[in-house]
Design an enzyme around this catalytic site. Structure first.
Site, PDB file in Angstrom:
ATOM      1  N   HIS A  24       0.804  -1.296  -0.020  1.00 41.85           N
ATOM      2  CA  HIS A  24      -0.076  -0.093   0.141  1.00 41.85           C
ATOM      3  C   HIS A  24       0.916   1.301  -0.058  1.00 41.85           C
ATOM      4  O   HIS A  24       0.542   2.284   0.585  1.00 41.85           O
ATOM      5  CB  HIS A  24      -1.067   0.004   1.336  1.00 41.85           C
TER       6      HIS A  24
ATOM      7  N   SER B  46      16.820  18.153 -17.136  1.00 36.94           N
ATOM      8  CA  SER B  46      16.045  18.989 -17.432  1.00 36.94           C
ATOM      9  C   SER B  46      16.704  20.415 -18.234  1.00 36.94           C
ATOM     10  O   SER B  46      17.927  20.265 -18.055  1.00 36.94           O
ATOM     11  CB  SER B  46      15.779  19.605 -15.883  1.00 36.94           C
TER      12      SER B  46
ATOM     13  N   LYS C  17      19.821  17.379 -12.838  1.00 38.36           N
ATOM     14  CA  LYS C  17      18.819  16.519 -12.584  1.00 38.36           C
ATOM     15  C   LYS C  17      18.779  15.384 -13.842  1.00 38.36           C
ATOM     16  O   LYS C  17      19.177  15.699 -14.975  1.00 38.36           O
ATOM     17  CB  LYS C  17      17.510  17.318 -13.121  1.00 38.36           C
TER      18      LYS C  17
ATOM     19  N   GLU D   2      10.291   5.461 -18.180  1.00 40.61           N
ATOM     20  CA  GLU D   2       9.005   6.282 -18.893  1.00 40.61           C
ATOM     21  C   GLU D   2       8.841   5.949 -20.187  1.00 40.61           C
ATOM     22  O   GLU D   2       7.579   5.882 -20.764  1.00 40.61           O
ATOM     23  CB  GLU D   2       9.608   7.798 -19.007  1.00 40.61           C
TER      24      GLU D   2
END
Length: 443
Positions: free
Chosen positions: A167, A297, A303, A310
């Site tokens: 969870h 980025s 970053k 993805e």
């Protein structure tokens, strides 16, 4: 100007009519379907010559032209939109005309190239065989490679204990190796599901001609063509379980798409877990380090994004969408013929290709380079209050719950709170052994 712009058009009037009629997407049929039309036409010419139905010289010329199509030399000669007549008649006529043009004098596109065939059995046969070929030679090897990479990573990270999560909340300890072993099993199970569909995908309707009766074809024709194609490719090509089922329904392709959807679901789970475990590096879980492939980025220096996971999840979304269209297409078997074969072909072959590419990328550009953040994993394992589960057999659920509440409220460790509650050190050492908790049945 490209070579395709200057090449002579080898097609005839029926192809020109279809080009004019189907101005829909600008996307032609998948090249693999055209290639298999070429293979089938070549094998059909040989079979008809063996049966004494076609002049041997014509057969050789037809077969030579079909072989060129099969080799991908003439992809630009198949320009008809994939959104066309639902039987694929236009593309079958396209193949007949191109082959007749290449074969030369005296070869008729219908009487000779299409001898013993109908669009209704040839086009779906080409689709089935294109799918069978790509499933066997592209997707399954890619999935095997990914499973092996995940297995290797599981072995490498077998000693890294961390907090499990259910969870999305802290749970009892687990190892990174166990998690990666689970991913490998998911991929292997997906491969097995795909393999289970191959025998039915390899059942082709060739020989049924227009509606499954075999009108205008020799009774030995289809078997001779299947045998030749199977010998040439090594693929398990077989007759249909029933000629009328094979003509009217595309259930085997729907089944294959369903197996691909399950693979897409599995890859999504794996990719999302990698994104979660790699989140950070300071404000996320940061349990693993994903390979740094490119800047993440245009504004935030340093970053790094989880670009391969993805990509994999985007591919999975497309495959799941393709499966919906294929399912709708499979519903359109009206009486003696399914009339959604081109769009089923388009989506199924795209799904196979996308999943194969995504699996290879995930293996080579992500999984192979993953490293564990051992310090973070060990810290999370120590901090998880769910480790108190291991105290249940010694002090009971209710007493362990009180210890968890006190530890959560005070910020103190489970061990310290349990000791203050009267649990002896020997019991604590035995119960709160994190590796033993992660592998309770080991040894």
């Amino acid at each position: 100007m490209s070579a395709a712009d200057t090449r002579e058009e080898l097609w005839g009037g029926e192809t020109r009519n279809a080009i004019a009629n189907f101005t829909v997407s600008g996307e032609p049929i998948p090249p693999a379907v055209a290639h298999w039309l070429g293979r089938i036409k070549a094998a059909a010419a040989h079979a008809n010559a063996e049966l004494g139905l076609l002049d041997p010289d014509k057969a050789e010329r037809i077969a030579a032209a079909g072989a060129r199509i099969a080799a991908g030399e003439l992809d630009d000669q198949f320009p008809i939109d994939v959104f066309q007549t639902g039987s694929g008649t236009s593309s079958n006529m396209n193949a007949n005309e191109v082959i007749a043009s290449l074969a030369g004098d005296g070869v008729h596109p219908n009487d000779d190239v299409n001898m013993g065939q109908s669009s209704n059995d040839v086009f779906p046969s080409a689709v089935h065989l294109a799918a069978l070929d790509q499933l066997t030679n592209e997707l399954l090897p890619a999935l095997r490679g990914l499973a092996e990479a995940l297995d290797a990573k599981a072995a490498e990270l077998a000693d890294v204990v961390k907090s499990g999560r259910t969870h999305l909340m802290d749970a009892v300890p687990v190892t990174l190796g166990q998690e990666f072993g689970g991913y490998a099993a998911q991929v292997r199970q997906g491969s097995a599901r795909v393999e289970d569909t191959l025998a039915r995908v390899g059942q082709i309707p060739l020989g049924g001609t227009a509606i499954g009766t075999g009108l205008n074809t020799h009774p030995e024709f289809a078997e001779r063509v299947r045998r030749r194609l199977s010998d040439d490719t090594g693929l398990p090509i077989s007759p249909p379980a029933d000629a009328f089922e094979a003509q009217a329904a595309r259930d085997a392709l729907v089944e294959a798409s369903g197996a691909l959807k399950v693979v897409a679901v599995s890859l999504t789970k794996i990719a999302n877990d990698l994104r979660l475990m790699g989140s950070g590096p300071r404000a996320g879980l940061a349990e693993i380090f994903l390979p740094e492939l490119q800047k993440g980025s245009s504004i935030m220096p340093g970053k790094v994004n989880p670009v391969i996971p993805e990509v994999v999840t985007q591919v999975a979304a497309q495959v799941i969408g393709n499966d919906t269209a294929i399912t709708v297409g499979g519903l359109q078997g009206h009486l003696e013929l399914n009339v959604f074969v081109p769009v089923i072909a388009r989506n199924l072959l795209q799904s196979i290709s996308l999943l194969a590419s995504a699996a290879r990328l995930l293996e080579e550009k992500c999984v192979a380079g993953i490293e564990a953040n051992r310090e973070a994993c060990e810290r999370y394992a120590e901090l998880t209050l769910s480790a108190a589960t291991a105290l249940n057999p010694y002090i009971g659920y209710d007493r362990a719950s009180e210890i968890v509440k006190e530890a959560a409220a005070s910020g103190r460790s489970l061990r310290d709170v349990a000791r203050d509650a009267g649990v002896d050190d020997a019991t604590l050492d035995k119960a709160l052994d994190l590796r033993a908790m992660a592998e309770p049945n080991a040894g």
